[in-house]
Design a protein around this motif. Structure first.
Motif, PDB file in Angstrom:
ATOM      1  N   TRP A 144       0.997  -1.213   0.175  1.00 51.25           N
ATOM      2  CA  TRP A 144      -0.114   0.221   0.105  1.00 51.25           C
ATOM      3  C   TRP A 144       0.750   1.091  -0.370  1.00 51.25           C
ATOM      4  CZ3 TRP A 144      -4.587  -0.164  -1.939  1.00 51.25           C
ATOM      5  CH2 TRP A 144      -5.176  -0.860  -1.537  1.00 51.25           C
ATOM      6  N   TRP A 177     -17.222   4.266  -3.747  1.00 50.62           N
ATOM      7  CA  TRP A 177     -17.582   2.939  -2.772  1.00 50.62           C
ATOM      8  C   TRP A 177     -17.815   1.595  -2.845  1.00 50.62           C
ATOM      9  CZ3 TRP A 177     -13.428   0.554  -0.864  1.00 50.62           C
ATOM     10  CH2 TRP A 177     -13.462   0.023   0.826  1.00 50.62           C
ATOM     11  N   LEU A 199      -9.039  -9.356   6.133  1.00 52.03           N
ATOM     12  CA  LEU A 199      -8.773  -7.998   6.575  1.00 52.03           C
ATOM     13  C   LEU A 199      -6.585  -8.546   6.594  1.00 52.03           C
ATOM     14  CD1 LEU A 199      -9.550  -6.559   9.480  1.00 52.03           C
ATOM     15  CD2 LEU A 199     -10.046  -5.724   6.913  1.00 52.03           C
ATOM     16  N   LEU A 248      -5.892  -8.314   2.740  1.00 52.94           N
ATOM     17  CA  LEU A 248      -6.002  -7.162   2.047  1.00 52.94           C
ATOM     18  C   LEU A 248      -5.257  -5.985   2.214  1.00 52.94           C
ATOM     19  CD1 LEU A 248      -8.136  -4.678   1.040  1.00 52.94           C
ATOM     20  CD2 LEU A 248      -9.404  -4.575   2.558  1.00 52.94           C
ATOM     21  N   LEU A 249      -5.064  -6.202   3.556  1.00 51.95           N
ATOM     22  CA  LEU A 249      -3.367  -5.300   4.275  1.00 51.95           C
ATOM     23  C   LEU A 249      -2.297  -5.088   4.133  1.00 51.95           C
ATOM     24  CD1 LEU A 249      -5.303  -4.504   7.326  1.00 51.95           C
ATOM     25  CD2 LEU A 249      -5.318  -3.001   5.682  1.00 51.95           C
ATOM     26  N   LEU A 286      -8.403  -1.735  -6.877  1.00 50.94           N
ATOM     27  CA  LEU A 286      -8.261  -1.100  -5.904  1.00 50.94           C
ATOM     28  C   LEU A 286      -7.022   0.429  -6.032  1.00 50.94           C
ATOM     29  CD1 LEU A 286      -8.268  -3.781  -3.270  1.00 50.94           C
ATOM     30  CD2 LEU A 286      -9.847  -2.209  -3.856  1.00 50.94           C
ATOM     31  N   LEU A 332      -8.806   3.279  -4.697  1.00 50.85           N
ATOM     32  CA  LEU A 332      -9.250   4.197  -3.273  1.00 50.85           C
ATOM     33  C   LEU A 332      -8.865   5.782  -3.601  1.00 50.85           C
ATOM     34  CD1 LEU A 332      -8.263   0.675  -1.385  1.00 50.85           C
ATOM     35  CD2 LEU A 332     -10.234   2.843  -1.724  1.00 50.85           C
ATOM     36  N   GLU A 382      -4.545   0.216   7.278  1.00 56.05           N
ATOM     37  CA  GLU A 382      -5.899   0.404   7.167  1.00 56.05           C
ATOM     38  C   GLU A 382      -5.988   2.220   7.196  1.00 56.05           C
ATOM     39  OE1 GLU A 382      -3.392  -1.030   9.074  1.00 56.05           O
ATOM     40  OE2 GLU A 382      -4.005   0.064  11.031  1.00 56.05           O
ATOM     41  N   PHE A 435      -7.996   3.544   4.404  1.00 60.64           N
ATOM     42  CA  PHE A 435      -9.323   3.502   3.755  1.00 60.64           C
ATOM     43  C   PHE A 435      -9.971   4.301   5.572  1.00 60.64           C
ATOM     44  CE2 PHE A 435      -7.639  -0.563   2.565  1.00 60.64           C
ATOM     45  CZ  PHE A 435      -8.728  -0.698   1.830  1.00 60.64           C
ATOM     46  N   ASP A 437     -14.867   1.628   5.334  1.00 58.48           N
ATOM     47  CA  ASP A 437     -15.037   0.654   6.348  1.00 58.48           C
ATOM     48  C   ASP A 437     -14.129  -0.512   5.514  1.00 58.48           C
ATOM     49  OD1 ASP A 437     -14.428  -0.902   7.849  1.00 58.48           O
ATOM     50  OD2 ASP A 437     -16.252  -1.292   8.577  1.00 58.48           O
ATOM     51  N   GLN A 438     -12.870  -0.535   5.828  1.00 59.43           N
ATOM     52  CA  GLN A 438     -11.823  -1.462   4.884  1.00 59.43           C
ATOM     53  C   GLN A 438     -12.782  -3.186   4.958  1.00 59.43           C
ATOM     54  OE1 GLN A 438     -10.759  -0.149   7.724  1.00 59.43           O
ATOM     55  NE2 GLN A 438      -9.326  -1.122   8.811  1.00 59.43           N
ATOM     56  N   LEU A 462     -14.812  -4.951   2.194  1.00 57.56           N
ATOM     57  CA  LEU A 462     -14.986  -5.361   1.320  1.00 57.56           C
ATOM     58  C   LEU A 462     -14.663  -7.333   1.391  1.00 57.56           C
ATOM     59  CD1 LEU A 462     -11.894  -3.210  -0.545  1.00 57.56           C
ATOM     60  CD2 LEU A 462     -13.807  -2.696  -0.596  1.00 57.56           C
TER      61      LEU A 462
END
Ligand SMILES: [Zn+2]
Length: 233
Positions: free
Chosen positions: A46, A110, A124, A127-128, A140, A147, A186, A189, A195-196, A199
């Motif tokens: 990220w 979103w 999560l 994702l993170l 994304l 995002l 995070e 987001f 709010d992640q 997803l």
């Protein structure tokens, strides 16, 4: 000592005095630490994606390198990410208070992202840490519909006298976000006001407790090991 050098030293001392004064008044003014050994500012998915996106904004181009070196030299203090706002104190020729307003992600945008990611995010942690399929990653990080904020959604408010659209202090703060996302992905987001957990494959199952668990897992994880090849490029 040359006249120039003398001036630099004087300004450095002035800034240090100002830092001491504000610390005495209760401000932490903690410098954002940047990995010194690596050529890259950001080490994880990220953080790197944020920096790459930043560098794709063409009209920021001329200001970004100075911001980068400010950040590397530990001049970004107390960087805070909140919904819609970045704030920091930047130690330039003086101490400047830098605020950056970033519009929250529009609800319909979103919802589009959530719809397009359905069933593709398993946890999560995935994702993170950016352990995502290529298609989802593109969704994304898409410059138009992903995002990241677009330049027209970003407004700068710095206490320096530079009236350019993007001063070097604000550009240091923008890069600082890339560094902060390495340890707290995070916050991307949070910044965009979404709010992640929406997803997740089993949206609704995720809870604040889930995030806390993920954070402790993240803290104990060598993120670069997770990425392997991606980081070595
Ligand atoms: Zn400024």
């Amino acid at each position: 000592m040359s006249w120039d050098q003398e001036e630099v030293n004087e300004s450095r001392e002035r800034v240090q005095r100002e830092i001491n004064k504000r610390r005495a008044r209760g401000e932490a003014l903690t410098p954002l630490e940047v990995p010194q050994k690596s050529r890259k500012l950001s080490q994880t998915f990220w953080g790197q994606a944020w920096c790459r996106n930043l560098e794709s904004y063409q009209h920021y181009e001329t200001r970004l390198p100075r911001g980068r070196s400010y950040l590397r030299n530990g001049k970004v203090l107390d960087l805070t990410i909140e919904p819609g706002t970045l704030s920091a104190v930047v130690a330039g020729g003086e101490l400047y208070d830098t605020l950056i307003h970033i519009q929250p992600l529009k609800l319909e945008d979103w919802q589009e992202i959530v719809k397009a990611s359905q069933g593709q995010v398993n946890s999560l942690l995935d994702l993170l840490t950016g352990k995502l399929g290529d298609g989802l990653m593109q969704i994304l990080t898409d410059p138009e519909s992903g995002l990241f904020p677009k330049p027209k959604e970003i407004r700068f408010d710095c206490s320096c006298p530079d009236h350019a659209d993007l001063c070097k202090h604000a550009s240091a703060v923008l890069y600082g976000v890339g560094v902060l996302l390495d340890t707290r992905p995070e916050l991307l987001f949070t910044l965009r006001g979404v709010d992640q957990a929406d997803l997740l494959a089993s949206a609704g199952a995720a809870s604040a407790a889930g995030l806390a668990e993920t954070e402790s897992e993240l803290a104990g994880t060598d993120l670069s090991a997770l990425f392997g090849i991606d980081l070595a490029e």
